[in-house]
Scaffold this motif. Structure first.
Motif, PDB file in Angstrom:
ATOM      1  N   ALA B 246       0.966  -1.352  -0.152  1.00  0.00           N
ATOM      2  CA  ALA B 246       0.280  -0.133   0.164  1.00  0.00           C
ATOM      3  C   ALA B 246       0.991   1.466   0.160  1.00  0.00           C
ATOM      4  O   ALA B 246       0.398   2.446  -0.327  1.00  0.00           O
ATOM      5  N   ARG B 247       2.078   1.384   0.432  1.00  0.00           N
ATOM      6  CA  ARG B 247       3.039   2.285   0.477  1.00  0.00           C
ATOM      7  C   ARG B 247       2.752   3.286   1.211  1.00  0.00           C
ATOM      8  O   ARG B 247       2.677   4.520   1.116  1.00  0.00           O
ATOM      9  N   ASN B 248       2.008   3.039   2.323  1.00  0.00           N
ATOM     10  CA  ASN B 248       1.426   3.891   3.151  1.00  0.00           C
ATOM     11  C   ASN B 248       2.102   3.697   4.519  1.00  0.00           C
ATOM     12  O   ASN B 248       1.767   3.126   5.179  1.00  0.00           O
ATOM     13  N   TRP B 249       3.189   4.898   4.572  1.00  0.00           N
ATOM     14  CA  TRP B 249       4.115   4.795   5.580  1.00  0.00           C
ATOM     15  C   TRP B 249       3.423   4.989   6.884  1.00  0.00           C
ATOM     16  O   TRP B 249       3.720   4.627   8.154  1.00  0.00           O
ATOM     17  N   PRO B 250       2.733   6.131   7.095  1.00  0.00           N
ATOM     18  CA  PRO B 250       2.212   6.630   8.267  1.00  0.00           C
ATOM     19  C   PRO B 250       1.054   5.383   8.936  1.00  0.00           C
ATOM     20  O   PRO B 250       1.078   5.070  10.065  1.00  0.00           O
ATOM     21  N   SER B 251       0.467   4.820   8.006  1.00  0.00           N
ATOM     22  CA  SER B 251      -0.383   3.703   8.379  1.00  0.00           C
ATOM     23  C   SER B 251       0.455   2.648   9.092  1.00  0.00           C
ATOM     24  O   SER B 251       0.239   2.166  10.422  1.00  0.00           O
ATOM     25  N   SER B 252       1.517   2.243   8.401  1.00  0.00           N
ATOM     26  CA  SER B 252       2.254   1.075   9.008  1.00  0.00           C
ATOM     27  C   SER B 252       2.885   1.529  10.217  1.00  0.00           C
ATOM     28  O   SER B 252       3.145   0.847  11.063  1.00  0.00           O
ATOM     29  N   SER B 253       3.456   2.812  10.363  1.00  0.00           N
ATOM     30  CA  SER B 253       4.018   3.385  11.619  1.00  0.00           C
ATOM     31  C   SER B 253       2.788   3.272  12.705  1.00  0.00           C
ATOM     32  O   SER B 253       3.321   2.956  13.986  1.00  0.00           O
ATOM     33  N   ALA B 254       1.634   3.765  12.610  1.00  0.00           N
ATOM     34  CA  ALA B 254       0.679   3.715  13.410  1.00  0.00           C
ATOM     35  C   ALA B 254       0.183   2.245  13.977  1.00  0.00           C
ATOM     36  O   ALA B 254       0.221   2.014  15.216  1.00  0.00           O
ATOM     37  N   ILE B 255       0.247   1.356  13.141  1.00  0.00           N
ATOM     38  CA  ILE B 255       0.209  -0.144  13.455  1.00  0.00           C
ATOM     39  C   ILE B 255       1.492  -0.639  14.415  1.00  0.00           C
ATOM     40  O   ILE B 255       1.237  -1.293  15.334  1.00  0.00           O
ATOM     41  N   SER B 256       2.693  -0.233  14.034  1.00  0.00           N
ATOM     42  CA  SER B 256       3.775  -0.328  14.743  1.00  0.00           C
ATOM     43  C   SER B 256       3.480   0.161  16.242  1.00  0.00           C
ATOM     44  O   SER B 256       3.878  -0.390  17.126  1.00  0.00           O
ATOM     45  N   MET B 257       2.948   1.248  16.290  1.00  0.00           N
ATOM     46  CA  MET B 257       2.737   1.892  17.521  1.00  0.00           C
ATOM     47  C   MET B 257       1.820   1.012  18.611  1.00  0.00           C
ATOM     48  O   MET B 257       2.180   0.859  19.752  1.00  0.00           O
ATOM     49  N   ILE B 258       0.874   0.581  18.007  1.00  0.00           N
ATOM     50  CA  ILE B 258      -0.374  -0.206  18.505  1.00  0.00           C
ATOM     51  C   ILE B 258       0.713  -1.431  19.023  1.00  0.00           C
ATOM     52  O   ILE B 258       0.312  -1.904  20.242  1.00  0.00           O
ATOM     53  N   PHE B 259       1.373  -2.141  18.099  1.00  0.00           N
ATOM     54  CA  PHE B 259       2.080  -3.350  18.499  1.00  0.00           C
ATOM     55  C   PHE B 259       3.021  -2.996  19.913  1.00  0.00           C
ATOM     56  O   PHE B 259       3.098  -3.632  20.879  1.00  0.00           O
ATOM     57  N   LEU B 260       3.688  -1.894  19.601  1.00  0.00           N
ATOM     58  CA  LEU B 260       4.471  -1.469  21.001  1.00  0.00           C
ATOM     59  C   LEU B 260       3.676  -1.318  22.043  1.00  0.00           C
ATOM     60  O   LEU B 260       4.160  -1.921  23.196  1.00  0.00           O
ATOM     61  N   LEU B 261       2.393  -0.754  22.067  1.00  0.00           N
ATOM     62  CA  LEU B 261       1.525  -0.579  23.005  1.00  0.00           C
ATOM     63  C   LEU B 261       1.472  -1.891  23.628  1.00  0.00           C
ATOM     64  O   LEU B 261       1.222  -2.176  24.893  1.00  0.00           O
ATOM     65  N   ILE B 262       0.927  -2.667  22.781  1.00  0.00           N
ATOM     66  CA  ILE B 262       0.757  -4.290  23.485  1.00  0.00           C
ATOM     67  C   ILE B 262       1.631  -4.845  24.133  1.00  0.00           C
ATOM     68  O   ILE B 262       1.441  -5.136  25.124  1.00  0.00           O
ATOM     69  N   SER B 263       2.907  -4.997  23.511  1.00  0.00           N
ATOM     70  CA  SER B 263       3.787  -5.647  24.334  1.00  0.00           C
ATOM     71  C   SER B 263       4.617  -4.898  25.330  1.00  0.00           C
ATOM     72  O   SER B 263       4.575  -5.673  26.346  1.00  0.00           O
ATOM     73  N   THR B 264       4.155  -3.425  25.619  1.00  0.00           N
ATOM     74  CA  THR B 264       4.657  -2.764  26.692  1.00  0.00           C
ATOM     75  C   THR B 264       3.788  -3.089  27.592  1.00  0.00           C
ATOM     76  O   THR B 264       4.010  -3.315  28.988  1.00  0.00           O
TER      77      THR B 264
END
Lengths: 375, 294
Positions: B246-264
């Motif tokens: 999708a070449r949507n960098w903000p979207s993949s960054s936002a999902i990364s943030m969610i991932f970080l949130l869950i593991s934290t």
């Protein structure tokens, strides 16, 4: 018919098909007595305890507890509880919960648990430590928790595996007295395993002295101390002087032994002996006297008198231990200091002395073996 | 004296701190910033700042599905690892040949991660080992083992089980087994003794194992990519797809943030449990200090 608490019949335990830890042991332990298994490390005493507890099964032989055969019964179904050498307290549970462990398993009511645990806390003087964790207790306190935990379920036998080994000497004495008191109060059979002869002697009704998997002698502490059956027992229970030789003369009450190194000595004939017989005799050092003047034997009593030079003195306050060289050989003599200052003439190193004893203070060893005779 | 020691400590930890700052902290800050930017037409990011990446994500049912799947797959895989790891670690710790078994646990690491996944594809595939064997026994249609959440769980368990076994082993190895005897002596059956004495004593090891399996499982990418298919895709695949397809960098960054949130969150729960325990220990310790030993 006496009521026996634990009976072992021809019990043998062989580990890994090669090491015989317990060799054909038979033993009867009376209901409610304080019984000690005494022996050097590796003699099999702990293995016997573990077989009674159910942690090991005998290779052959039979064990009964209160008349019931317990071979094959798992430890959780046996009416005996153990106080372990290292206490084995549950580190994640408080003192209260450690003691309550067996009651909780039985799903007793909360009020009952509280009442029973508190009784044990009182008995073992653990008041004020109820909510502590085991890591915050001293050695003596851990010991008490272990005893309370084992007793709370009202076992018919309490098995104690060197419970005092980790405590210092003073505390050990103190805990011994408390164990004795607790034994008197609960009235159940205590089976106590130790390598410390003074512990076993001081509180036991009966003692079994073990060596290399076998019971060498069974008896009261007095019997075992005063009439050891062989050199091993005589040497293991306290200190002693040994005499070996051939019988040269036999009278009605005494016989004369040609000991070679100490010359010809009279001993009390506490068993039948024949002229020419090889015999070993034990003489406890506290029965040997050391004086500077030559003693005079009272009428009708035989005494042995040897001359020697004091080789070593160990002053212990209540008594002094002397090693006296008689020729090339040595005799041990303990002198109790019963009077202060007025205690006769002070005997010290290099003094010429008489070592003497009443001929009937010795005991003829019935069985050969035990320790080497020559020092 | 003290400040000098502090300074030495600072110097010694400098390389590590520098490494983490350059390769972990700064990239993460970049990702955070990207997640609030607008997607460029040909990839990349553009101003202005916006919450679009997050808001689009929140209303996307497909996204929620994958998020939920990621969490439950990781949880189930972790639970299976505990279930398999406990008996295995117990067995190894009580075995006479523990070094040999420990080596056996570690040996799979000698083979490349991807190669081992391909290995599973050979086993699970339509013409794979299992299906060939079943067909030999008379099965008509081959089973669909590949490209299912089950396959993902299986391979995650296979990959991360050693990370569960090792901390459990080290905890059980330190455990005093005489406590089991003591519990049995007091009337516990063997299983009761294990539940009431062994498990509470090694909870630190269990916690470490859970963290070591759960967090990497959450971040799985290659495993669901290769054996998961459409039904087995996880957050990692979503991030990759947003970035590369999708070449949507903000979207993949936002999902990364969610991932970080869950593991934290998972880590915080773990630390919280640990802290409550040690705090209680300290409290009882303090009352103890006030009293005299008898």
């Amino acid at each position: 018919m006496k009521d026996y608490s634990v009976v072992l019949t021809n019990v043998t335990k062989i580990f890994d098909n090669e090491f015989t830890a317990v060799d054909n042991v038979s033993l009867k332990i009376e209901q409610g007595e304080f019984f000690s298994l005494l022996g050097p490390s590796g003699c099999g005493k702990t293995t016997i305890l573990r077989m009674i507890a159910g942690f090991e099964d005998p290779t052959s032989g039979n064990i009964t507890l209160n008349g019931k055969n317990i071979i094959g019964t798992p430890p959780n179904e046996r009416e005996g509880n153990t106080v372990f050498q290292n206490y084995a307290l549950f580190p994640h549970l408080s003192v209260f919960e450690n003691i309550a462990f067996s009651l909780r398993l039985r799903k007793e009511k909360e009020g009952e648990i509280r009442r029973k645990v508190m009784n044990m806390i009182d008995l073992t003087k653990l008041n004020g430590h109820v909510d502590k964790m085991p890591s915050q207790l001293s050695g003596g306190q851990k010991q008490r928790v272990a005893i309370a935990r084992a007793l709370v379920g009202k076992p018919t036998v309490l098995l104690l595996d060197e419970p005092l080994a980790a405590l210092d000497a003073k505390l050990r004495q103190h805990m011994l007295v408390e164990l004795d008191t607790i034994h008197d109060e609960v009235g159940i059979t205590f089976i106590y395993v130790t390598h410390d002869q003074s512990e076993a002697m001081s509180i036991s009704d009966h003692v079994a002295v073990m060596n290399e998997g076998e019971i060498i002698q069974y008896g009261t502490p007095f019997e075992v101390y005063e009439s050891p059956v062989n050199a091993f027992v005589a040497n293991f229970i306290g200190e002693t002087n040994f005499f070996t030789g051939t019988v040269e003369k036999v009278e009605e009450e005494y016989f004369m032994l040609d000991t070679g190194r100490f010359g010809k000595i009279w001993f009390y004939k506490d068993m039948e002996v024949k002229i020419g017989q090889e015999i070993q005799v034990s003489l406890r050092p506290e029965k040997v006297k050391v004086t500077k003047e030559k003693p005079i034997a009272p009428q009708g009593v035989k005494i042995n008198i040897l001359e020697g030079i004091v080789d070593e003195t160990i002053y212990l306050g209540s008594q002094t231990k002397y090693t006296v060289a008689v020729g090339d050989h040595y005799l041990q003599a303990f002198k109790q200091h019963v009077r202060y200052l007025l205690d006769e003439v002070i005997i010290t190193w290099k003094d010429r002395v008489y070592v003497w004893w009443f001929a009937d203070d010795s005991y003829v060893l019935r069985e050969p073996g035990g320790v080497p005779v020559e020092e | 004296m003290k400040s000098k020691r502090d300074f030495t400590g600072f110097l010694v930890s400098m390389p590590g701190i520098l490494w983490l700052t350059v390769f972990f902290l700064i990239p993460y800050i970049i990702i955070i910033i990207y997640s609030f930017l607008t997607s460029g037409i040909y990839g990349g990011v553009e101003l202005p700042f916006t919450l679009e990446a997050y808001s689009k994500m929140l209303i996307n049912a497909g996204y929620w599905q994958i998020l939920w799947r990621t969490v439950w797959i990781s949880m189930i895989a972790t639970l299976i690892c505990v279930g398999l790891g406990l008996p295995a670690a117990y067995f190894i710790a009580t075995s006479k040949h523990r070094n040999m078994f420990l080596t056996l646990v570690i040996i799979p690491f000698w083979t490349n991660f991807l190669v081992r996944i391909f290995g599973w594809m050979v086993i699970l595939g339509r013409n794979g080992v299992i299906n060939s064997f079943l067909q030999l026994l008379g099965l008509k249609e081959p089973l669909n083992l590949m490209y299912t959440p089950g396959a993902v769980i299986l391979v995650i368990v296979y990959m991360y089980l050693p990370y569960m076994i090792l901390p459990l082993y080290s905890a059980i190895e330190k455990f005093d087994f005489r406590l089991i005897e003591a519990a049995m002596d007091l009337g516990a059956k063997r299983t009761q003794a294990i539940w009431k004495v062994l498990i509470p004593s090694i909870r630190g090891g269990i916690g470490a194992g859970v963290i070591l399996v759960f967090i990497p499982a959450l971040g799985s990418y290659a495993i669901p990519d290769l054996v998961g298919g459409a039904d087995g895709a996880m957050l990692g695949n979503l991030i990759a797809r947003q970035l590369t397809v999708a070449r949507n960098w903000p979207s993949s960054s936002a999902i990364s943030m969610i991932f970080l949130l869950i593991s934290t969150l998972g880590l915080l729960v773990y630390l919280r449990i640990n802290k409550v325990q040690s705090k209680r220990r300290v409290q009882v310790g303090e009352t103890y200090m006030k009293e005299e030993e008898d």
